[in-house]
Every structure is written in C-alpha cells, then in structure tokens.
Design an enzyme around this catalytic site. Sequence first.
Site, mmCIF file in Angstrom:
data_model
loop_
_atom_site.group_PDB
_atom_site.id
_atom_site.type_symbol
_atom_site.label_atom_id
_atom_site.label_comp_id
_atom_site.label_asym_id
_atom_site.label_seq_id
_atom_site.Cartn_x
_atom_site.Cartn_y
_atom_site.Cartn_z
ATOM 1 N N GLU A 43 0.850 -1.197 0.000
ATOM 2 C CA GLU A 43 0.000 0.000 0.000
ATOM 3 C C GLU A 43 0.883 1.242 0.000
ATOM 4 O O GLU A 43 2.014 1.223 0.487
ATOM 5 C CB GLU A 43 -0.883 -0.015 1.245
ATOM 6 N N GLN A 100 -10.082 -1.042 -24.011
ATOM 7 C CA GLN A 100 -11.388 -1.543 -23.566
ATOM 8 C C GLN A 100 -12.401 -0.400 -23.657
ATOM 9 O O GLN A 100 -12.873 0.124 -22.661
ATOM 10 C CB GLN A 100 -11.283 -2.043 -22.123
ATOM 11 N N LYS A 195 -5.991 -7.525 -41.481
ATOM 12 C CA LYS A 195 -5.598 -8.641 -40.618
ATOM 13 C C LYS A 195 -6.815 -9.238 -39.930
ATOM 14 O O LYS A 195 -7.827 -8.568 -39.714
ATOM 15 C CB LYS A 195 -4.587 -8.185 -39.563
ATOM 16 N N THR A 226 2.837 -5.918 -28.190
ATOM 17 C CA THR A 226 3.741 -7.060 -28.345
ATOM 18 C C THR A 226 4.500 -7.011 -29.671
ATOM 19 O O THR A 226 5.369 -7.853 -29.914
ATOM 20 C CB THR A 226 2.961 -8.379 -28.272
ATOM 21 N N ALA A 227 4.162 -6.044 -30.530
ATOM 22 C CA ALA A 227 4.824 -5.818 -31.828
ATOM 23 C C ALA A 227 4.552 -6.923 -32.841
ATOM 24 O O ALA A 227 5.210 -6.978 -33.883
ATOM 25 C CB ALA A 227 6.337 -5.626 -31.652
#
Length: 314
Positions: A43, A100, A195, A226-227
Amino acid sequence: MEDKKDSFMVFSGTATRYLAEKICASLGCPLGNLVMTKFSDGEFAVSFEESIRGRDIFLVQSTFPNSDNLMELLLMIDAAKRASAKTINAVIPYFGWARQDRKDKPRVSIGAKLVADMLSVAGIDRLITMDLHADQIQGFFNVPVDHLYGSGVILPYLEQLRTENMVIASPDVGGAKRAKSYAKYLDCPLVMCNKTRARANVIAEMQIIGDVKGKDVVIVDDMVDTAGTITQAANIMKEAGAKSVRAVASHCVMSGPASERVQNSALEEIVFTDSIPYSNRCAKVKQLSVADMFAETIRRAINNESISDQYIIR
C-alpha cells in the site's frame, strides 16, 4: 498575455517523473514536491509537501500497467482536492486501459469508461492526454478533454526523411483514419493491411492492400504492444518488394517479446514518443520527446488560449 507562473504548480507521479521534469524545464518552473510513502504490504500514500491552496495543479502521470500508476494518480487527485487546489488537471500522456472502449463481446468490462469514472469521481477538472486509442473515449468524461496528437513531433521527423518513394501504411483497418491523415499531410500514397486475429495479441493472417514495390514504407499506429502486428506487416511488405520499412507510433508499450521481435524484423527503425518510459533497449527503437508539446498546452490552458492552434493535423 504573460504566463501566470505563480498561479499554477506541476507535480508528478513516480512513473512519469522523467517527462514531468522536461515539461517543467520547458515551462521554466520547478517540479512540485510530492512524497510517496510505501508500506510493507504494498500500500502507498501520497502527500504534497508544500501549499497548493488556490493554485491550478497539473498532475503528470501516464497510466500504463501495472495498476499502481493509476492508483497513484487517483491518490494525487484526492490529496489535491483535500488540500484546496483551485483546479486539478490530470496530464496523462498515455491513457491506459483505453483498448477496452466498447462491449465487443458479451459479458466484458469497458475499462476505459471505468477509468474515466474513477478520475471524475476523484475530482479532476480537466484531462490533458495524447492519442487515445479511440476518439470516443473523450465522451466518457464530463470535464474538458484536451486531446493532443503525437503527430506534432512525429511528422517533422518524417519530413526530414522524406523521399519521393514514401508510402504511408496502416497496419489494420482500425488505424486507417490516422494513416490517411499522415498521407494527406505528406502528400504521398496510402496502403492498408487487412488482418484477422485468432485471439488478443495473436494474428491469424494478414494481406496488403496497395502497391509497396520499390517504396519507402512508413507504418503508422497509435501504440505498439507485443509488436506482432507491426513486425508481421513489415516482413510482408519487405517480401512484397518494399525498398525500406519503418514504423512510427505514439505509445511505446513494447511488452513481452516486443523488443526481440522488432530487432529481428525487417523494420529499419521504429519511432515513438516518450509518453511511456522504455527500458528494454533495442537498437531499432527511437523516442521523440513530447515535453514541449505538453508544456505549451499547459501554458495555453493557464492563459485561456486556443489549444487546437498547435496541432499539425487534426
């Protein structure tokens, strides 16, 4: 109008201090004194070590994972509100959880809306951010949102590299609008990659729409995680006869195998802004600073001047 240097203060969270220091240097003001106290169980608590009563406060913190960065920012906002700051302005160069942004399948969270709600409840009066993953995220807020564009530093860099054979490419259909803006500004052709994904971060197949043979291709994206997409696109374009392939993106997420993939790919280089710190060194990665752009936005916000005037493209 002269800058009101005595009316505002800039503070930084732990993860984005490197950028906040550059912003303060550009503004000609000191970085405010904020202390982060950590407990043994993980914390933490924040405290302002100087008076901020009646001041316009700018809190600089990107909210990339882990979630401690977001929690730090929320605690900074809460502390500023309780210390009687006049206004609380969240400066978030990289707005995390932005992927999101919609309900794309049943029973999923909309993380971007949840983060927007948390920031609003915590008490921000304004959000200053850059290259949101989706423009509609601005509508999740009921406070002013100044949405900046990394193109402000990336396009001048590309102009220095300009060749007669330059082609702008989008790695997917979702990035077509962004890539089209670059192509229009640079007055060069646009090609697309189509894609399909097997699942998150895993590409099933990819095809090129357009001619890249003998061209210097620049792939434009908002972030590289992540490329997988960007390196596969580069390799396919090189196989299709491209003279050279490089990539530009605003946010250097570069997680997991990204650095190794970029290093082993057909990419000559990949250019990011410094909205996120990059520690896994890769010889092909270059970062351009957005500190001056954010400093100018803060200066204009303080002086009630137009911010859109500084955009190269909209």
